[in-house]
Write a protein that holds these residues in place. Sequence first.
Motif, PDB file in Angstrom:
ATOM      1  N   LYS A  32     -11.778   0.384   2.330  1.00  0.00           N
ATOM      2  CA  LYS A  32     -11.523  -0.876   1.676  1.00  0.00           C
ATOM      3  C   LYS A  32     -11.339  -1.921   2.768  1.00  0.00           C
ATOM      4  CE  LYS A  32      -9.173   1.225  -2.270  1.00  0.00           C
ATOM      5  NZ  LYS A  32      -7.913   1.320  -3.028  1.00  0.00           N
ATOM      6  N   LEU A  33     -12.141  -2.954   2.737  1.00  0.00           N
ATOM      7  CA  LEU A  33     -12.130  -3.944   3.797  1.00  0.00           C
ATOM      8  C   LEU A  33     -11.361  -5.183   3.360  1.00  0.00           C
ATOM      9  CD1 LEU A  33     -15.858  -3.578   4.876  1.00  0.00           C
ATOM     10  CD2 LEU A  33     -13.841  -2.460   5.822  1.00  0.00           C
ATOM     11  N   GLU A  34     -10.458  -5.638   4.202  1.00  0.00           N
ATOM     12  CA  GLU A  34      -9.647  -6.809   3.910  1.00  0.00           C
ATOM     13  C   GLU A  34     -10.226  -8.012   4.635  1.00  0.00           C
ATOM     14  OE1 GLU A  34      -7.014  -4.503   1.689  1.00  0.00           O
ATOM     15  OE2 GLU A  34      -6.967  -6.652   2.020  1.00  0.00           O
ATOM     16  N   LYS A  42       0.329 -10.906   4.890  1.00  0.00           N
ATOM     17  CA  LYS A  42       1.249 -10.116   4.085  1.00  0.00           C
ATOM     18  C   LYS A  42       1.302  -8.676   4.575  1.00  0.00           C
ATOM     19  CE  LYS A  42       0.619 -12.849  -0.126  1.00  0.00           C
ATOM     20  NZ  LYS A  42       0.091 -12.838  -1.514  1.00  0.00           N
ATOM     21  N   LYS A  43       0.107  -8.142   4.957  1.00  0.00           N
ATOM     22  CA  LYS A  43       0.049  -6.763   5.402  1.00  0.00           C
ATOM     23  C   LYS A  43       0.768  -6.583   6.730  1.00  0.00           C
ATOM     24  CE  LYS A  43      -3.823  -4.840   2.957  1.00  0.00           C
ATOM     25  NZ  LYS A  43      -2.963  -3.770   2.424  1.00  0.00           N
ATOM     26  N   ILE A  44       0.681  -7.585   7.603  1.00  0.00           N
ATOM     27  CA  ILE A  44       1.381  -7.500   8.886  1.00  0.00           C
ATOM     28  C   ILE A  44       2.870  -7.318   8.650  1.00  0.00           C
ATOM     29  CG2 ILE A  44       2.067  -8.828  10.922  1.00  0.00           C
ATOM     30  CD1 ILE A  44      -0.688 -10.087  10.916  1.00  0.00           C
ATOM     31  N   SER A  45       3.408  -8.082   7.703  1.00  0.00           N
ATOM     32  CA  SER A  45       4.834  -7.995   7.405  1.00  0.00           C
ATOM     33  C   SER A  45       5.200  -6.640   6.835  1.00  0.00           C
ATOM     34  CB  SER A  45       5.225  -9.091   6.405  1.00  0.00           C
ATOM     35  OG  SER A  45       4.966 -10.365   6.954  1.00  0.00           O
ATOM     36  N   SER A  46       4.334  -6.129   5.935  1.00  0.00           N
ATOM     37  CA  SER A  46       4.659  -4.879   5.261  1.00  0.00           C
ATOM     38  C   SER A  46       4.541  -3.664   6.168  1.00  0.00           C
ATOM     39  CB  SER A  46       3.782  -4.691   4.022  1.00  0.00           C
ATOM     40  OG  SER A  46       2.431  -4.546   4.388  1.00  0.00           O
ATOM     41  N   VAL A  47       3.469  -3.607   6.980  1.00  0.00           N
ATOM     42  CA  VAL A  47       3.268  -2.415   7.804  1.00  0.00           C
ATOM     43  C   VAL A  47       4.300  -2.302   8.903  1.00  0.00           C
ATOM     44  CG1 VAL A  47       0.810  -2.273   7.333  1.00  0.00           C
ATOM     45  CG2 VAL A  47       1.587  -3.575   9.316  1.00  0.00           C
ATOM     46  N   HIS A  48       4.753  -3.440   9.420  1.00  0.00           N
ATOM     47  CA  HIS A  48       5.751  -3.383  10.486  1.00  0.00           C
ATOM     48  C   HIS A  48       7.145  -3.125   9.948  1.00  0.00           C
ATOM     49  CE1 HIS A  48       3.065  -4.270  13.732  1.00  0.00           C
ATOM     50  NE2 HIS A  48       2.615  -5.357  13.128  1.00  0.00           N
ATOM     51  N   ALA A  49       7.322  -3.281   8.650  1.00  0.00           N
ATOM     52  CA  ALA A  49       8.624  -3.028   8.053  1.00  0.00           C
ATOM     53  C   ALA A  49       8.882  -1.541   7.869  1.00  0.00           C
ATOM     54  CB  ALA A  49       8.727  -3.738   6.700  1.00  0.00           C
ATOM     55  N   GLU A  50       7.816  -0.743   7.832  1.00  0.00           N
ATOM     56  CA  GLU A  50       7.956   0.697   7.645  1.00  0.00           C
ATOM     57  C   GLU A  50       8.365   1.348   8.959  1.00  0.00           C
ATOM     58  OE1 GLU A  50       4.048   1.571   6.191  1.00  0.00           O
ATOM     59  OE2 GLU A  50       4.793   1.622   4.137  1.00  0.00           O
ATOM     60  N   THR A  51       9.142   2.394   8.895  1.00  0.00           N
ATOM     61  CA  THR A  51       9.621   3.070  10.098  1.00  0.00           C
ATOM     62  C   THR A  51       8.770   4.281  10.420  1.00  0.00           C
ATOM     63  OG1 THR A  51      11.082   4.518   8.842  1.00  0.00           O
ATOM     64  CG2 THR A  51      11.989   2.402   9.522  1.00  0.00           C
ATOM     65  N   SER A  59       1.686  12.337   3.811  1.00  0.00           N
ATOM     66  CA  SER A  59       0.620  13.308   4.040  1.00  0.00           C
ATOM     67  C   SER A  59      -0.253  12.811   5.185  1.00  0.00           C
ATOM     68  CB  SER A  59      -0.230  13.468   2.781  1.00  0.00           C
ATOM     69  OG  SER A  59      -0.969  12.279   2.530  1.00  0.00           O
ATOM     70  N   LYS A  60      -1.119  13.672   5.684  1.00  0.00           N
ATOM     71  CA  LYS A  60      -2.011  13.259   6.767  1.00  0.00           C
ATOM     72  C   LYS A  60      -2.881  12.081   6.340  1.00  0.00           C
ATOM     73  CE  LYS A  60      -2.580  17.351   9.693  1.00  0.00           C
ATOM     74  NZ  LYS A  60      -3.599  18.216  10.342  1.00  0.00           N
ATOM     75  N   SER A  61      -3.430  12.158   5.143  1.00  0.00           N
ATOM     76  CA  SER A  61      -4.280  11.076   4.639  1.00  0.00           C
ATOM     77  C   SER A  61      -3.510   9.768   4.578  1.00  0.00           C
ATOM     78  CB  SER A  61      -4.823  11.416   3.256  1.00  0.00           C
ATOM     79  OG  SER A  61      -5.695  12.523   3.307  1.00  0.00           O
ATOM     80  N   GLU A  62      -2.282   9.840   4.098  1.00  0.00           N
ATOM     81  CA  GLU A  62      -1.460   8.640   3.984  1.00  0.00           C
ATOM     82  C   GLU A  62      -1.084   8.089   5.345  1.00  0.00           C
ATOM     83  OE1 GLU A  62       0.815   9.536  -0.263  1.00  0.00           O
ATOM     84  OE2 GLU A  62       1.546  10.464   1.591  1.00  0.00           O
ATOM     85  N   GLN A  63      -0.809   8.982   6.292  1.00  0.00           N
ATOM     86  CA  GLN A  63      -0.486   8.527   7.644  1.00  0.00           C
ATOM     87  C   GLN A  63      -1.676   7.820   8.288  1.00  0.00           C
ATOM     88  OE1 GLN A  63       1.824  11.286  10.261  1.00  0.00           O
ATOM     89  NE2 GLN A  63       1.797  12.656   8.502  1.00  0.00           N
ATOM     90  N   LEU A  64      -2.873   8.403   8.126  1.00  0.00           N
ATOM     91  CA  LEU A  64      -4.071   7.783   8.697  1.00  0.00           C
ATOM     92  C   LEU A  64      -4.377   6.460   8.014  1.00  0.00           C
ATOM     93  CD1 LEU A  64      -6.388  10.898   9.172  1.00  0.00           C
ATOM     94  CD2 LEU A  64      -5.235   9.576  10.956  1.00  0.00           C
ATOM     95  N   GLU A  65      -4.150   6.380   6.720  1.00  0.00           N
ATOM     96  CA  GLU A  65      -4.371   5.130   5.994  1.00  0.00           C
ATOM     97  C   GLU A  65      -3.392   4.065   6.467  1.00  0.00           C
ATOM     98  OE1 GLU A  65      -6.011   2.297   3.628  1.00  0.00           O
ATOM     99  OE2 GLU A  65      -6.806   4.282   4.128  1.00  0.00           O
ATOM    100  N   LYS A  66      -2.157   4.454   6.726  1.00  0.00           N
ATOM    101  CA  LYS A  66      -1.149   3.510   7.222  1.00  0.00           C
ATOM    102  C   LYS A  66      -1.566   2.959   8.581  1.00  0.00           C
ATOM    103  CE  LYS A  66       3.713   3.071   8.503  1.00  0.00           C
ATOM    104  NZ  LYS A  66       3.442   2.577   9.864  1.00  0.00           N
ATOM    105  N   ALA A  68      -4.626   2.834   9.688  1.00  0.00           N
ATOM    106  CA  ALA A  68      -5.811   2.003   9.443  1.00  0.00           C
ATOM    107  C   ALA A  68      -5.422   0.608   8.961  1.00  0.00           C
ATOM    108  CB  ALA A  68      -6.725   2.680   8.421  1.00  0.00           C
ATOM    109  N   GLU A  69      -4.422   0.528   8.090  1.00  0.00           N
ATOM    110  CA  GLU A  69      -3.983  -0.773   7.589  1.00  0.00           C
ATOM    111  C   GLU A  69      -3.404  -1.619   8.718  1.00  0.00           C
ATOM    112  OE1 GLU A  69      -4.555  -2.019   4.639  1.00  0.00           O
ATOM    113  OE2 GLU A  69      -5.572  -0.181   4.072  1.00  0.00           O
ATOM    114  N   GLU A  70      -2.692  -0.984   9.633  1.00  0.00           N
ATOM    115  CA  GLU A  70      -2.160  -1.707  10.787  1.00  0.00           C
ATOM    116  C   GLU A  70      -3.295  -2.229  11.666  1.00  0.00           C
ATOM    117  OE1 GLU A  70       1.010   0.149  13.024  1.00  0.00           O
ATOM    118  OE2 GLU A  70       1.514   1.413  11.310  1.00  0.00           O
ATOM    119  N   VAL A  71      -4.301  -1.373  11.874  1.00  0.00           N
ATOM    120  CA  VAL A  71      -5.445  -1.759  12.706  1.00  0.00           C
ATOM    121  C   VAL A  71      -6.166  -2.963  12.102  1.00  0.00           C
ATOM    122  CG1 VAL A  71      -7.740  -1.041  13.483  1.00  0.00           C
ATOM    123  CG2 VAL A  71      -5.801   0.519  13.718  1.00  0.00           C
TER     124      VAL A  71
END
Length: 252
Positions: A32-34, A42-51, A59-66, A68-71
């Motif tokens: 999914k391309l943003e 908005k994504k910058i704020s959300s991804v950096h808020a997670e620890t 899960s591995k898929s969720e970690q890789l997606e996280k 990817a969203e940061e990238v």
Amino acid sequence: MEKEKKAINQLLDIDNFFSGGFAVKGEGISQKLESSEDEAEKKISSVHAETTETENELSKSEQLEKIAEEVKVCTKCNLSQTRTFAVPGEGNPDARIVFVGEGPGGDEDKSGRPFVGRAGQLLTKIINAMRLTREDVFICNVIKCRPPNNRDPLASEKDACRDYLYRQLAVIEPDIIVALGSHAAKELLDTDTAIGKLRGRFHDFTIKGGTETIKFMPTYHPAYLLRNYSTENRKKVWDDMKMVMQEIGIKS
């Protein structure tokens, strides 16, 4: 006209060399391309808020997606100002083999997916010849954004991206990393040794901060094969891949 015929014949020859009669299956997973700047902020704020602790519970898929969203919204270096899309990588979260290139090219920058241009099509043929599909492996790059005019990435740009790659490798925990080309091999092995001397054998690689040793196979980049077309060069890459196949139990 004669030059065009020669190029077409070379591509057909490459196709025959690496396809080995194996069926070419579909491309890997879609992303999914943003594109909206507001969404990116908005994504910058959300991804950096997670620890990091929360990330490890995914899960591995969720970690890789996280990752990817940061990238996709990363602004650590100036490449964020010139890219169309960042290219995090794609593939199987449980892949036994991870292919790592240098960085995205023009086609990748437009699509947000790794290795989709001519070099990527050749990589797909090589993977299929290994009796695998893109869905079986993970494909990514040292840097996640295309340098202008496909210039070599700067040291500062590689430094900015390094953590993303190491985190991806730590999540996937592959048996083998295949470095495509001298830039990827030299970056990950931290060496100035030429790719011609590095390829043809396994090296030991340890993710910085980790303890597990991963087998590391440097080989020529598919783009190099397209530029330096010869049976000898193709055989060298195929010999490298046969060693990888043997290591994970695939008969060549």
